[in-house]
Scaffold this motif. Sequence first.
Motif, PDB file in Angstrom:
ATOM      1  N   SER B 152       0.848  -1.195   0.000  1.00 17.40           N
ATOM      2  CA  SER B 152       0.000   0.000   0.000  1.00 17.40           C
ATOM      3  C   SER B 152       0.885   1.247   0.000  1.00 17.40           C
ATOM      4  CB  SER B 152      -0.904  -0.004   1.236  1.00 17.40           C
ATOM      5  OG  SER B 152      -0.122  -0.170   2.391  1.00 17.40           O
ATOM      6  N   ASN B 153       0.238   2.388  -0.261  1.00 18.67           N
ATOM      7  CA  ASN B 153       0.931   3.683  -0.268  1.00 18.67           C
ATOM      8  C   ASN B 153       2.173   3.665  -1.158  1.00 18.67           C
ATOM      9  OD1 ASN B 153      -0.942   4.812   1.595  1.00 18.67           O
ATOM     10  ND2 ASN B 153       0.090   3.639   3.191  1.00 18.67           N
ATOM     11  N   ARG B 173      -5.032  -4.212 -11.895  1.00 17.68           N
ATOM     12  CA  ARG B 173      -6.310  -4.653 -11.311  1.00 17.68           C
ATOM     13  C   ARG B 173      -6.128  -5.228  -9.905  1.00 17.68           C
ATOM     14  NH1 ARG B 173      -9.473  -8.330 -15.380  1.00 17.68           N
ATOM     15  NH2 ARG B 173     -11.345  -7.659 -14.285  1.00 17.68           N
ATOM     16  N   ALA B 174      -4.940  -5.760  -9.623  1.00 28.48           N
ATOM     17  CA  ALA B 174      -4.686  -6.291  -8.281  1.00 28.48           C
ATOM     18  C   ALA B 174      -4.282  -5.173  -7.322  1.00 28.48           C
ATOM     19  CB  ALA B 174      -3.587  -7.350  -8.340  1.00 28.48           C
ATOM     20  N   LEU B 175      -3.306  -4.367  -7.732  1.00 28.73           N
ATOM     21  CA  LEU B 175      -2.760  -3.339  -6.827  1.00 28.73           C
ATOM     22  C   LEU B 175      -3.779  -2.256  -6.488  1.00 28.73           C
ATOM     23  CD1 LEU B 175       0.901  -2.302  -7.741  1.00 28.73           C
ATOM     24  CD2 LEU B 175       0.049  -3.177  -5.561  1.00 28.73           C
ATOM     25  N   CYS B 176      -4.691  -1.970  -7.414  1.00 34.34           N
ATOM     26  CA  CYS B 176      -5.639  -0.866  -7.175  1.00 34.34           C
ATOM     27  C   CYS B 176      -6.557  -1.149  -5.989  1.00 34.34           C
ATOM     28  CB  CYS B 176      -6.450  -0.548  -8.435  1.00 34.34           C
ATOM     29  SG  CYS B 176      -7.674  -1.788  -8.875  1.00 34.34           S
ATOM     30  N   ARG B 177      -6.590  -2.389  -5.526  1.00 35.13           N
ATOM     31  CA  ARG B 177      -7.456  -2.720  -4.390  1.00 35.13           C
ATOM     32  C   ARG B 177      -6.754  -2.490  -3.046  1.00 35.13           C
ATOM     33  NH1 ARG B 177      -9.918  -8.368  -5.227  1.00 35.13           N
ATOM     34  NH2 ARG B 177      -7.856  -8.905  -5.994  1.00 35.13           N
ATOM     35  N   TYR B 178      -5.462  -2.167  -3.107  1.00 36.94           N
ATOM     36  CA  TYR B 178      -4.744  -1.824  -1.871  1.00 36.94           C
ATOM     37  C   TYR B 178      -4.844  -0.316  -1.636  1.00 36.94           C
ATOM     38  CZ  TYR B 178      -2.822  -6.554  -1.855  1.00 36.94           C
ATOM     39  OH  TYR B 178      -2.690  -7.922  -1.808  1.00 36.94           O
ATOM     40  N   ASP B 179      -4.610   0.113  -0.407  1.00 35.76           N
ATOM     41  CA  ASP B 179      -4.776   1.531  -0.058  1.00 35.76           C
ATOM     42  C   ASP B 179      -3.625   2.391  -0.589  1.00 35.76           C
ATOM     43  OD1 ASP B 179      -7.075   0.991   1.342  1.00 35.76           O
ATOM     44  OD2 ASP B 179      -6.005   0.622   3.227  1.00 35.76           O
ATOM     45  N   GLY B 180      -3.974   3.591  -0.993  1.00 35.43           N
ATOM     46  CA  GLY B 180      -2.961   4.607  -1.290  1.00 35.43           C
ATOM     47  C   GLY B 180      -2.090   4.316  -2.495  1.00 35.43           C
ATOM     48  N   CYS B 207      -7.689   4.667  -5.236  1.00 41.12           N
ATOM     49  CA  CYS B 207      -6.611   4.577  -6.216  1.00 41.12           C
ATOM     50  C   CYS B 207      -6.727   5.681  -7.271  1.00 41.12           C
ATOM     51  CB  CYS B 207      -6.688   3.207  -6.886  1.00 41.12           C
ATOM     52  SG  CYS B 207      -5.356   2.888  -8.020  1.00 41.12           S
ATOM     53  N   ALA B 208      -5.579   6.247  -7.648  1.00 42.67           N
ATOM     54  CA  ALA B 208      -5.593   7.314  -8.649  1.00 42.67           C
ATOM     55  C   ALA B 208      -4.633   6.960  -9.778  1.00 42.67           C
ATOM     56  CB  ALA B 208      -5.164   8.628  -8.003  1.00 42.67           C
ATOM     57  N   TYR B 209      -4.816   7.592 -10.926  1.00 42.55           N
ATOM     58  CA  TYR B 209      -3.849   7.388 -12.009  1.00 42.55           C
ATOM     59  C   TYR B 209      -3.730   8.645 -12.849  1.00 42.55           C
ATOM     60  CZ  TYR B 209      -7.539   6.948 -15.589  1.00 42.55           C
ATOM     61  OH  TYR B 209      -8.584   7.188 -16.433  1.00 42.55           O
TER      62      TYR B 209
END
Lengths: 139, 308
Positions: B152-153, B173-180, B207-209
Amino acid sequence: MEVNSINKGIVIDHIRAGLGMKVLDHLGVDQAKDTVALIMNATSAKHGRKDIIKIENLTDVDIAALGLFDHSATVNVIEDGKIKQKIHLSLPETVRGVIKCKNPRCVTSVEPSIQHIFHLVDAGREEYRCEYCDEIVRL
Amino acid sequence: MNLTGRSFIEPPDFSVEELDGLIDFAGEIMAKPSAYAERAKGSLLATLFYEPSTRTRFSFEAAMLKLGGQVIGFSGEQSSSAAKGESISDTIRTVACYADIAVIRHPKEGSAKVAAAAAGIPVINGGDGGHQHPTQTLTDLMTIKLEKGRLSNLKVGLCGDLKFGRTVHSLARALCRYDGIEFILISPEELRVPDYVKVDISGAGGCAYREVERMQDVLPELDILYMTRVQKERFFNEEDYIRLKDSYILDAEKMRLAREDMTVMHPLPRVNEIAAEVDSDPRAVYFKQAKNGMYARMALILSLLGIE
Protein backbone atom coordinates in the motif's frame (compact mmCIF):
# COMPACT_ATOMS: atom_id res chain seq x y z
CA MET A 1 -56.05 4.12 -38.35
CA GLU A 2 -57.63 1.77 -35.85
CA VAL A 3 -56.07 -1.29 -34.23
CA ASN A 4 -58.29 -3.28 -31.91
CA SER A 5 -57.43 -3.57 -28.26
CA ILE A 6 -56.51 -7.03 -27.05
CA ASN A 7 -58.06 -9.12 -24.32
CA LYS A 8 -54.92 -11.02 -23.37
CA GLY A 9 -51.30 -10.46 -24.37
CA ILE A 10 -48.75 -7.68 -24.23
CA VAL A 11 -48.54 -4.15 -25.53
CA ILE A 12 -45.08 -2.65 -25.86
CA ASP A 13 -45.65 1.08 -25.86
CA HIS A 14 -43.50 4.19 -26.21
CA ILE A 15 -40.93 2.48 -28.42
CA ARG A 16 -38.77 5.12 -30.05
CA ALA A 17 -40.03 5.67 -33.59
CA GLY A 18 -38.11 3.48 -36.02
CA LEU A 19 -37.08 0.81 -33.48
CA GLY A 20 -40.33 -1.20 -33.65
CA MET A 21 -39.11 -3.52 -36.39
CA LYS A 22 -35.91 -4.23 -34.49
CA VAL A 23 -37.81 -5.07 -31.30
CA LEU A 24 -40.23 -7.26 -33.24
CA ASP A 25 -37.36 -9.05 -34.89
CA HIS A 26 -35.74 -9.72 -31.52
CA LEU A 27 -38.98 -11.14 -30.13
CA GLY A 28 -38.98 -13.65 -32.98
CA VAL A 29 -42.77 -13.61 -33.37
CA ASP A 30 -42.69 -13.90 -37.14
CA GLN A 31 -43.80 -17.53 -36.79
CA ALA A 32 -46.54 -16.66 -34.28
CA LYS A 33 -50.00 -18.02 -34.89
CA ASP A 34 -51.68 -15.25 -32.93
CA THR A 35 -52.35 -11.70 -33.99
CA VAL A 36 -49.36 -9.34 -33.99
CA ALA A 37 -49.67 -5.62 -34.72
CA LEU A 38 -46.83 -3.19 -35.31
CA ILE A 39 -47.89 0.42 -35.34
CA MET A 40 -45.21 2.77 -36.60
CA ASN A 41 -44.98 6.52 -36.17
CA ALA A 42 -48.01 6.84 -33.90
CA THR A 43 -48.53 10.23 -32.29
CA SER A 44 -46.87 10.52 -28.86
CA ALA A 45 -47.18 13.34 -26.35
CA LYS A 46 -43.85 12.23 -24.87
CA HIS A 47 -41.70 11.61 -27.95
CA GLY A 48 -43.63 13.24 -30.80
CA ARG A 49 -43.70 9.90 -32.65
CA LYS A 50 -43.53 6.37 -31.32
CA ASP A 51 -43.89 2.75 -32.35
CA ILE A 52 -46.24 0.31 -30.61
CA ILE A 53 -46.34 -3.49 -30.72
CA LYS A 54 -49.35 -5.55 -29.70
CA ILE A 55 -49.11 -9.31 -29.43
CA GLU A 56 -52.18 -11.33 -28.62
CA ASN A 57 -51.98 -14.19 -26.09
CA LEU A 58 -48.24 -13.85 -25.47
CA THR A 59 -47.26 -12.72 -21.99
CA ASP A 60 -43.85 -14.30 -21.54
CA VAL A 61 -41.23 -12.11 -23.21
CA ASP A 62 -37.53 -11.50 -22.53
CA ILE A 63 -38.01 -8.16 -20.78
CA ALA A 64 -34.31 -7.81 -19.89
CA ALA A 65 -33.18 -7.93 -23.50
CA LEU A 66 -36.00 -5.60 -24.59
CA GLY A 67 -34.53 -2.92 -22.36
CA LEU A 68 -31.37 -3.11 -24.39
CA PHE A 69 -33.15 -2.06 -27.57
CA ASP A 70 -35.13 0.75 -26.03
CA HIS A 71 -35.14 1.35 -22.30
CA SER A 72 -37.67 4.18 -22.61
CA ALA A 73 -40.38 1.75 -23.74
CA THR A 74 -43.02 0.23 -21.43
CA VAL A 75 -44.49 -3.25 -21.46
CA ASN A 76 -48.14 -3.61 -20.52
CA VAL A 77 -49.28 -7.12 -19.68
CA ILE A 78 -52.98 -7.42 -20.53
CA GLU A 79 -55.40 -9.89 -19.01
CA ASP A 80 -59.20 -9.82 -19.27
CA GLY A 81 -58.87 -6.68 -21.34
CA LYS A 82 -57.13 -4.77 -18.53
CA ILE A 83 -53.56 -3.81 -17.75
CA LYS A 84 -52.49 -6.36 -15.16
CA GLN A 85 -48.87 -5.20 -14.96
CA LYS A 86 -46.96 -2.19 -16.30
CA ILE A 87 -43.22 -2.67 -16.65
CA HIS A 88 -40.86 0.25 -17.27
CA LEU A 89 -37.82 -1.04 -19.09
CA SER A 90 -34.26 -0.29 -18.09
CA LEU A 91 -30.87 -1.36 -19.33
CA PRO A 92 -30.34 -4.96 -18.23
CA GLU A 93 -27.43 -5.76 -15.90
CA THR A 94 -26.43 -8.76 -18.01
CA VAL A 95 -27.17 -9.50 -21.64
CA ARG A 96 -26.76 -12.95 -23.15
CA GLY A 97 -26.58 -13.69 -26.84
CA VAL A 98 -27.70 -10.26 -28.05
CA ILE A 99 -24.59 -8.06 -28.23
CA LYS A 100 -21.75 -9.67 -30.20
CA CYS A 101 -18.17 -9.00 -29.11
CA LYS A 102 -16.33 -7.36 -31.97
CA ASN A 103 -12.86 -7.73 -30.48
CA PRO A 104 -11.08 -10.07 -32.94
CA ARG A 105 -8.78 -11.20 -30.14
CA CYS A 106 -11.72 -12.32 -27.96
CA VAL A 107 -12.18 -16.05 -27.40
CA THR A 108 -15.78 -15.73 -28.58
CA SER A 109 -14.40 -15.30 -32.11
CA VAL A 110 -13.05 -18.88 -32.13
CA GLU A 111 -14.88 -20.94 -29.53
CA PRO A 112 -18.13 -22.12 -31.11
CA SER A 113 -20.08 -23.22 -28.07
CA ILE A 114 -19.95 -20.14 -25.88
CA GLN A 115 -22.59 -17.46 -25.65
CA HIS A 116 -21.66 -13.79 -25.95
CA ILE A 117 -22.27 -12.26 -22.50
CA PHE A 118 -22.05 -8.56 -21.61
CA HIS A 119 -22.35 -6.79 -18.27
CA LEU A 120 -23.52 -3.22 -17.74
CA VAL A 121 -20.72 -0.94 -16.51
CA ASP A 122 -22.22 2.53 -16.94
CA ALA A 123 -25.94 3.02 -17.54
CA GLY A 124 -25.55 6.75 -18.19
CA ARG A 125 -23.04 6.14 -20.96
CA GLU A 126 -24.84 2.94 -22.04
CA GLU A 127 -21.62 0.94 -21.81
CA TYR A 128 -21.30 -2.83 -21.55
CA ARG A 129 -18.26 -5.02 -20.89
CA CYS A 130 -17.56 -8.42 -22.44
CA GLU A 131 -17.57 -11.28 -19.94
CA TYR A 132 -14.50 -12.83 -21.58
CA CYS A 133 -12.15 -10.15 -22.94
CA ASP A 134 -13.48 -7.10 -20.97
CA GLU A 135 -13.84 -5.05 -24.16
CA ILE A 136 -16.14 -2.11 -23.44
CA VAL A 137 -18.81 -1.32 -26.04
CA ARG A 138 -21.21 1.57 -26.19
CA LEU A 139 -24.72 0.86 -27.46
CA MET B 1 -7.80 -18.86 3.38
CA ASN B 2 -9.42 -21.74 1.52
CA LEU B 3 -8.85 -21.78 -2.23
CA THR B 4 -9.47 -25.50 -2.71
CA GLY B 5 -10.95 -26.36 -6.09
CA ARG B 6 -11.02 -22.77 -7.32
CA SER B 7 -9.51 -21.38 -10.52
CA PHE B 8 -7.30 -18.32 -10.93
CA ILE B 9 -8.22 -16.53 -14.13
CA GLU B 10 -7.80 -12.87 -13.16
CA PRO B 11 -6.71 -11.09 -9.96
CA PRO B 12 -10.26 -10.12 -8.85
CA ASP B 13 -11.01 -13.86 -8.51
CA PHE B 14 -9.26 -13.65 -5.14
CA SER B 15 -9.86 -11.17 -2.33
CA VAL B 16 -7.02 -8.97 -1.10
CA GLU B 17 -6.82 -11.19 2.00
CA GLU B 18 -6.50 -14.28 -0.18
CA LEU B 19 -3.78 -12.67 -2.29
CA ASP B 20 -1.94 -11.66 0.88
CA GLY B 21 -2.30 -15.21 2.20
CA LEU B 22 -0.80 -16.64 -0.99
CA ILE B 23 2.13 -14.23 -0.85
CA ASP B 24 2.82 -15.15 2.76
CA PHE B 25 2.55 -18.84 1.93
CA ALA B 26 5.00 -18.39 -0.98
CA GLY B 27 7.40 -16.70 1.44
CA GLU B 28 7.15 -19.67 3.82
CA ILE B 29 7.92 -22.10 0.98
CA MET B 30 10.87 -19.95 -0.13
CA ALA B 31 12.24 -19.94 3.43
CA LYS B 32 12.11 -23.74 3.74
CA PRO B 33 11.51 -25.44 0.38
CA SER B 34 12.56 -28.88 1.68
CA ALA B 35 9.52 -28.96 3.94
CA TYR B 36 7.28 -28.89 0.86
CA ALA B 37 9.25 -31.31 -1.35
CA GLU B 38 6.71 -34.13 -1.11
CA ARG B 39 3.50 -32.17 -0.59
CA ALA B 40 2.07 -32.65 -4.07
CA LYS B 41 3.19 -36.26 -4.47
CA GLY B 42 0.62 -38.15 -6.50
CA SER B 43 -0.82 -34.99 -8.10
CA LEU B 44 -0.58 -34.20 -11.78
CA LEU B 45 -0.34 -30.75 -13.36
CA ALA B 46 -1.32 -30.36 -17.04
CA THR B 47 0.34 -27.52 -18.93
CA LEU B 48 -1.57 -26.44 -22.04
CA PHE B 49 0.65 -23.92 -23.78
CA TYR B 50 -0.81 -22.92 -27.14
CA GLU B 51 1.76 -20.11 -27.29
CA PRO B 52 5.50 -19.97 -26.66
CA SER B 53 6.66 -19.43 -23.09
CA THR B 54 9.92 -19.81 -21.22
CA ARG B 55 9.49 -18.42 -17.75
CA THR B 56 5.85 -19.20 -17.11
CA ARG B 57 5.95 -22.80 -18.36
CA PHE B 58 9.31 -23.61 -16.77
CA SER B 59 8.36 -22.03 -13.47
CA PHE B 60 5.08 -23.97 -13.34
CA GLU B 61 6.84 -27.20 -14.20
CA ALA B 62 9.65 -26.50 -11.74
CA ALA B 63 7.09 -25.57 -9.07
CA MET B 64 5.15 -28.83 -9.48
CA LEU B 65 8.28 -30.99 -9.64
CA LYS B 66 9.76 -29.32 -6.55
CA LEU B 67 6.52 -30.13 -4.73
CA GLY B 68 6.93 -33.79 -5.64
CA GLY B 69 4.14 -33.75 -8.22
CA GLN B 70 4.26 -34.64 -11.89
CA VAL B 71 3.63 -32.71 -15.10
CA ILE B 72 2.10 -33.54 -18.48
CA GLY B 73 1.36 -31.12 -21.29
CA PHE B 74 2.09 -29.67 -24.66
CA SER B 75 3.81 -26.58 -25.93
CA GLY B 76 2.68 -25.13 -29.23
CA GLU B 77 -0.71 -25.45 -30.88
CA GLN B 78 0.65 -27.82 -33.51
CA SER B 79 1.42 -30.47 -30.92
CA SER B 80 -2.16 -30.59 -29.61
CA SER B 81 -5.54 -31.50 -31.05
CA ALA B 82 -6.18 -27.79 -31.51
CA ALA B 83 -4.35 -28.32 -34.81
CA LYS B 84 -7.27 -30.60 -35.77
CA GLY B 85 -9.75 -27.90 -34.82
CA GLU B 86 -10.67 -29.06 -31.33
CA SER B 87 -12.30 -26.43 -29.12
CA ILE B 88 -10.71 -25.21 -25.88
CA SER B 89 -13.65 -26.61 -23.90
CA ASP B 90 -13.28 -30.10 -25.37
CA THR B 91 -9.51 -30.13 -24.89
CA ILE B 92 -9.68 -29.11 -21.23
CA ARG B 93 -12.52 -31.53 -20.53
CA THR B 94 -10.33 -34.34 -21.82
CA VAL B 95 -7.25 -33.14 -19.92
CA ALA B 96 -9.34 -33.00 -16.73
CA CYS B 97 -9.89 -36.76 -17.04
CA TYR B 98 -6.18 -37.26 -16.30
CA ALA B 99 -4.86 -34.23 -14.41
CA ASP B 100 -5.69 -32.71 -11.02
CA ILE B 101 -4.96 -29.12 -12.01
CA ALA B 102 -4.20 -27.33 -15.29
CA VAL B 103 -2.50 -24.18 -16.49
CA ILE B 104 -3.41 -22.76 -19.88
CA ARG B 105 -1.76 -20.16 -22.09
CA HIS B 106 -3.71 -19.26 -25.20
CA PRO B 107 -3.58 -16.31 -27.63
CA LYS B 108 -7.30 -15.50 -27.33
CA GLU B 109 -8.53 -13.15 -24.61
CA GLY B 110 -10.89 -14.91 -22.21
CA SER B 111 -9.70 -18.39 -23.21
CA ALA B 112 -8.77 -19.35 -19.65
CA LYS B 113 -12.24 -18.38 -18.43
CA VAL B 114 -13.78 -20.67 -21.03
CA ALA B 115 -11.43 -23.46 -19.96
CA ALA B 116 -12.24 -22.98 -16.27
CA ALA B 117 -15.97 -23.17 -16.95
CA ALA B 118 -15.60 -26.51 -18.74
CA ALA B 119 -12.82 -28.18 -16.76
CA GLY B 120 -14.18 -29.36 -13.42
CA ILE B 121 -10.64 -29.09 -12.01
CA PRO B 122 -8.79 -25.90 -10.95
CA VAL B 123 -7.55 -23.94 -13.96
CA ILE B 124 -4.81 -21.32 -13.83
CA ASN B 125 -4.54 -18.62 -16.48
CA GLY B 126 -0.95 -18.63 -17.73
CA GLY B 127 -1.65 -15.67 -20.02
CA ASP B 128 -4.62 -15.13 -22.37
CA GLY B 129 -3.53 -12.99 -25.30
CA GLY B 130 -3.02 -9.35 -24.37
CA HIS B 131 -5.58 -9.62 -21.58
CA GLN B 132 -4.49 -11.00 -18.19
CA HIS B 133 -1.55 -12.81 -16.59
CA PRO B 134 -2.53 -13.30 -12.94
CA THR B 135 0.33 -15.56 -11.84
CA GLN B 136 2.83 -12.95 -13.02
CA THR B 137 0.87 -10.56 -10.82
CA LEU B 138 1.22 -12.91 -7.86
CA THR B 139 4.95 -12.90 -8.55
CA ASP B 140 4.98 -9.11 -8.83
CA LEU B 141 3.03 -8.61 -5.60
CA MET B 142 5.37 -10.98 -3.78
CA THR B 143 8.39 -9.09 -5.14
CA ILE B 144 6.95 -5.70 -4.15
CA LYS B 145 6.18 -7.00 -0.65
CA LEU B 146 9.70 -8.37 -0.28
CA GLU B 147 11.39 -5.24 -1.66
CA LYS B 148 9.19 -2.54 -0.14
CA GLY B 149 7.73 -4.32 2.88
CA ARG B 150 4.23 -3.23 1.90
CA LEU B 151 1.64 -3.30 -0.88
CA SER B 152 0.00 0.00 0.00
CA ASN B 153 0.93 3.68 -0.27
CA LEU B 154 3.03 3.29 -3.38
CA LYS B 155 3.55 5.39 -6.47
CA VAL B 156 3.91 2.91 -9.31
CA GLY B 157 5.06 3.79 -12.83
CA LEU B 158 3.82 1.34 -15.46
CA CYS B 159 5.85 1.92 -18.60
CA GLY B 160 5.76 0.72 -22.19
CA ASP B 161 3.07 -1.10 -24.12
CA LEU B 162 0.17 -0.72 -21.72
CA LYS B 163 -2.45 -1.59 -24.33
CA PHE B 164 -1.42 -5.16 -25.05
CA GLY B 165 0.68 -5.74 -21.92
CA ARG B 166 -1.25 -8.39 -20.03
CA THR B 167 1.10 -8.29 -17.04
CA VAL B 168 0.33 -4.59 -16.63
CA HIS B 169 -3.44 -5.15 -16.85
CA SER B 170 -3.38 -7.82 -14.15
CA LEU B 171 -1.02 -5.92 -11.88
CA ALA B 172 -3.10 -2.74 -12.09
CA ARG B 173 -6.31 -4.65 -11.31
CA ALA B 174 -4.69 -6.29 -8.28
CA LEU B 175 -2.76 -3.34 -6.83
CA CYS B 176 -5.64 -0.87 -7.17
CA ARG B 177 -7.46 -2.72 -4.39
CA TYR B 178 -4.74 -1.82 -1.87
CA ASP B 179 -4.78 1.53 -0.06
CA GLY B 180 -2.96 4.61 -1.29
CA ILE B 181 -1.86 3.35 -4.71
CA GLU B 182 -1.13 5.91 -7.40
CA PHE B 183 -0.33 4.75 -10.92
CA ILE B 184 1.58 6.79 -13.43
CA LEU B 185 0.87 5.25 -16.81
CA ILE B 186 3.81 5.95 -19.11
CA SER B 187 3.14 5.11 -22.76
CA PRO B 188 2.64 6.58 -26.21
CA GLU B 189 -0.95 7.59 -26.85
CA GLU B 190 -1.57 4.59 -29.10
CA LEU B 191 -0.54 2.15 -26.39
CA ARG B 192 -2.49 3.42 -23.38
CA VAL B 193 -4.22 0.96 -21.04
CA PRO B 194 -7.60 -0.37 -22.20
CA ASP B 195 -10.73 1.34 -20.90
CA TYR B 196 -11.71 -1.58 -18.67
CA VAL B 197 -8.48 -1.27 -16.68
CA LYS B 198 -9.19 2.43 -16.13
CA VAL B 199 -12.75 1.54 -15.06
CA ASP B 200 -11.35 -0.86 -12.46
CA ILE B 201 -8.73 1.60 -11.21
CA SER B 202 -11.27 4.41 -10.96
CA GLY B 203 -13.81 2.16 -9.28
CA ALA B 204 -11.35 1.02 -6.63
CA GLY B 205 -11.92 4.05 -4.41
CA GLY B 206 -8.54 4.93 -2.98
CA CYS B 207 -6.61 4.58 -6.22
CA ALA B 208 -5.59 7.31 -8.65
CA TYR B 209 -3.85 7.39 -12.01
CA ARG B 210 -2.45 9.79 -14.55
CA GLU B 211 -1.14 9.26 -18.05
CA VAL B 212 2.15 10.65 -19.35
CA GLU B 213 4.27 10.11 -22.47
CA ARG B 214 7.85 10.38 -21.19
CA MET B 215 9.53 8.32 -18.48
CA GLN B 216 12.09 11.04 -17.71
CA ASP B 217 9.38 13.43 -16.51
CA VAL B 218 8.19 11.20 -13.69
CA LEU B 219 11.16 9.04 -12.68
CA PRO B 220 12.12 11.12 -9.59
CA GLU B 221 8.74 10.57 -7.94
CA LEU B 222 8.35 6.79 -8.36
CA ASP B 223 8.58 4.05 -5.71
CA ILE B 224 8.40 1.37 -8.38
CA LEU B 225 9.07 1.43 -12.11
CA TYR B 226 7.47 -1.52 -13.89
CA MET B 227 8.95 -1.80 -17.37
CA THR B 228 7.50 -3.53 -20.43
CA ARG B 229 8.66 -3.57 -24.02
CA VAL B 230 7.36 -1.18 -26.68
CA GLN B 231 7.47 -2.89 -30.05
CA LYS B 232 8.07 -0.78 -33.10
CA GLU B 233 5.26 -2.50 -34.99
CA ARG B 234 2.74 -1.31 -32.40
CA PHE B 235 3.20 2.32 -33.43
CA PHE B 236 0.89 3.79 -36.03
CA ASN B 237 3.63 5.77 -37.73
CA GLU B 238 7.43 5.86 -37.94
CA GLU B 239 7.59 9.51 -36.90
CA ASP B 240 6.04 8.84 -33.48
CA TYR B 241 8.26 5.84 -32.97
CA ILE B 242 11.43 7.85 -33.60
CA ARG B 243 10.18 10.68 -31.39
CA LEU B 244 9.31 8.47 -28.45
CA LYS B 245 11.39 5.30 -28.56
CA ASP B 246 14.10 6.60 -26.20
CA SER B 247 11.46 7.49 -23.63
CA TYR B 248 10.84 3.80 -23.11
CA ILE B 249 14.44 2.63 -22.80
CA LEU B 250 15.84 2.60 -19.28
CA ASP B 251 19.60 3.14 -19.00
CA ALA B 252 22.10 4.23 -16.36
CA GLU B 253 21.63 7.88 -17.25
CA LYS B 254 17.89 7.74 -16.60
CA MET B 255 18.46 5.74 -13.42
CA ARG B 256 20.34 8.77 -12.09
CA LEU B 257 17.03 10.66 -12.16
CA ALA B 258 15.35 8.06 -9.96
CA ARG B 259 15.31 7.87 -6.19
CA GLU B 260 17.85 5.72 -4.38
CA ASP B 261 15.10 3.41 -3.16
CA MET B 262 13.15 3.08 -6.39
CA THR B 263 12.62 -0.54 -7.49
CA VAL B 264 12.86 -1.53 -11.15
CA MET B 265 10.72 -4.48 -12.19
CA HIS B 266 10.13 -6.24 -15.50
CA PRO B 267 8.11 -9.40 -16.22
CA LEU B 268 10.75 -10.51 -18.78
CA PRO B 269 11.68 -11.33 -21.49
CA ARG B 270 13.58 -8.07 -21.84
CA VAL B 271 14.81 -7.10 -25.28
CA ASN B 272 16.36 -3.64 -25.37
CA GLU B 273 14.03 -1.63 -23.11
CA ILE B 274 16.41 -1.99 -20.17
CA ALA B 275 20.09 -1.54 -21.00
CA ALA B 276 22.31 -4.34 -19.67
CA GLU B 277 24.23 -1.74 -17.61
CA VAL B 278 21.16 -1.39 -15.34
CA ASP B 279 21.31 -5.08 -14.34
CA SER B 280 24.06 -4.43 -11.79
CA ASP B 281 22.13 -1.56 -10.18
CA PRO B 282 20.82 -2.79 -6.81
CA ARG B 283 17.47 -1.22 -7.62
CA ALA B 284 16.94 -3.70 -10.49
CA VAL B 285 15.07 -6.77 -9.21
CA TYR B 286 13.76 -8.43 -12.38
CA PHE B 287 15.79 -11.61 -12.04
CA LYS B 288 14.76 -11.92 -8.39
CA GLN B 289 11.22 -11.52 -9.66
CA ALA B 290 11.63 -14.55 -11.94
CA LYS B 291 12.80 -16.66 -8.99
CA ASN B 292 9.98 -15.46 -6.76
CA GLY B 293 7.59 -16.60 -9.49
CA MET B 294 8.36 -20.24 -8.86
CA TYR B 295 7.55 -19.97 -5.16
CA ALA B 296 4.39 -17.99 -5.86
CA ARG B 297 3.26 -20.75 -8.23
CA MET B 298 4.13 -23.46 -5.69
CA ALA B 299 1.91 -21.70 -3.15
CA LEU B 300 -0.88 -21.34 -5.72
CA ILE B 301 -0.78 -25.00 -6.83
CA LEU B 302 -0.88 -26.30 -3.26
CA SER B 303 -3.69 -23.92 -2.31
CA LEU B 304 -5.89 -24.79 -5.29
CA LEU B 305 -5.30 -28.50 -4.69
CA GLY B 306 -6.27 -28.00 -1.05
CA ILE B 307 -2.91 -29.18 0.28
CA GLU B 308 -1.71 -27.44 3.43
